[in-house]
Design an enzyme around this catalytic site. Structure first.
Site, PDB file in Angstrom:
ATOM      1  N   SER A 109      34.553  46.768  37.542  1.00 46.93           N
ATOM      2  CA  SER A 109      34.515  46.905  38.990  1.00 46.93           C
ATOM      3  C   SER A 109      33.255  47.666  39.428  1.00 46.93           C
ATOM      4  O   SER A 109      32.142  47.240  39.115  1.00 46.93           O
ATOM      5  CB  SER A 109      35.801  47.596  39.470  1.00 46.93           C
ATOM      6  OG  SER A 109      35.941  47.506  40.859  1.00 46.93           O
TER       7      SER A 109
ATOM      8  N   ASP B 261      41.683  37.731  41.499  1.00 48.14           N
ATOM      9  CA  ASP B 261      41.189  39.039  41.942  1.00 48.14           C
ATOM     10  C   ASP B 261      41.099  39.085  43.470  1.00 48.14           C
ATOM     11  O   ASP B 261      40.380  38.301  44.085  1.00 48.14           O
ATOM     12  CB  ASP B 261      39.810  39.304  41.319  1.00 48.14           C
ATOM     13  CG  ASP B 261      39.372  40.760  41.449  1.00 48.14           C
ATOM     14  OD1 ASP B 261      39.841  41.450  42.365  1.00 48.14           O
ATOM     15  OD2 ASP B 261      38.548  41.192  40.625  1.00 48.14           O
TER      16      ASP B 261
ATOM     17  N   HIS C 110      42.620  42.018  39.397  1.00 50.05           N
ATOM     18  CA  HIS C 110      41.455  42.885  39.201  1.00 50.05           C
ATOM     19  C   HIS C 110      41.551  43.691  37.898  1.00 50.05           C
ATOM     20  O   HIS C 110      40.700  44.538  37.653  1.00 50.05           O
ATOM     21  CB  HIS C 110      41.336  43.831  40.402  1.00 50.05           C
ATOM     22  CG  HIS C 110      40.010  44.498  40.543  1.00 50.05           C
ATOM     23  ND1 HIS C 110      38.816  43.812  40.600  1.00 50.05           N
ATOM     24  CD2 HIS C 110      39.672  45.819  40.654  1.00 50.05           C
ATOM     25  CE1 HIS C 110      37.815  44.660  40.741  1.00 50.05           C
ATOM     26  NE2 HIS C 110      38.305  45.881  40.761  1.00 50.05           N
TER      27      HIS C 110
END
Length: 260
Positions: free
Chosen positions: A98, A213, A241
């Site tokens: 991320s 996601d 995610h």
């Protein structure tokens, strides 16, 4: 083994170093607003297979010091560089999730990939920044009711069902950060991006991304894949995610195959 590395005067970064005698090293960079413990289900497996797993907490997060400044991508990448230099890491795999993916990308561009032989981007915040309206909502919620913000984030993080205890554990990881650092990194995500860094990455790159996601849409991974020359994209069909948890067996096997 846990210890601290001083990255600048008065700022110490926490380092978790599992199996220091391992023959191949992976340096994990966590995502927002978590800390190194998000990779627990990698640490359960990879060190026992001979890998040295190192993970840091960003400044402001987890066990690291929490200064009031230094939350832009350049400074966060500089912190990573100091850790790498201090530990004298060479020929290792850098794996970022991320926002940690964006920090890893900035490190690769800013330091010409110093020490890195392979790169793994996990649902990376790349190549462009988050929508300003979304970021501003996260910032406002962080500064007014951070526990509620974290709970809402947990709710959209996963595609598969997770138990209430696991959700609470994930929530607690976010609470370990300072509120001001949680907001500050979201401001950096809003105002910065790593688009121009991607063409500077020359090492083999594995892009892992959950197709469900809701935090960083899958089309961002496709765009990143096109912009990094020597990269491969592996979609995770049953993940949001968090493929490092939701499809952890596949994730760990893929890392092993990629690193060799």
């Amino acid at each position: 083994m846990g210890y601290f590395v001083t990255v600048e005067h008065g700022v110490n970064i926490y380092v978790e170093d599992i199996n220091p005698e391992g023959k191949k090293t992976i340096l994990f960079i966590h995502g927002w607003p978590l800390n190194h413990n998000q990779f627990e289900y990698q640490f359960n497996v990879l060190p026992a297979m001979g890998y040295r797993c190192i993970a840091i907490d960003w400044r402001g997060y987890g066990n690291s010091d929490k200064p009031i400044s230094g939350y832009n991508f350049d400074r966060l990448a500089d912190d990573v560089h100091v850790v790498i230099s201090t530990l004298q890491l060479k020929d290792f795999t850098l794996a970022g999730h991320s926002t940690g993916g964006a920090i890893s990308i900035r490190y690769m561009a800013r330091y010409q990939g110093y020490g890195v032989s392979k790169l793994v981007l996990i649902d990376a915040a790349s190549p462009s920044s988050i929508q300003k309206e979304v970021a501003n909502t996260f910032i406002t919620d962080t500064l007014n009711d951070r526990p509620k913000m974290l709970q809402g984030l947990t709710d959209i993080f996963f595609f598969q069902y997770i138990t209430a205890p696991l959700s609470d554990w994930f929530f607690q990881l976010g609470l370990q950060a300072a509120g001001y650092s949680t907001a500050a990194v979201m401001m950096s995500l809003r105002d910065e991006n790593v688009y121009n860094d991607l063409g500077k990455i020359l090492v083999p790159t594995l892009i892992i991304h959950g197709i469900h996601d809701k935090v960083v849409p899958f089309n961002k991974a496709q765009e990143t894949n096109k912009l990094i020359k020597n990269s491969q994209l592996v979609p995770f069909q049953y993940s949001g995610h968090a493929p490092f948890y939701e499809e952890r067996d596949k994730f760990n096997q893929l890392l092993i195959q990629f690193i060799g």
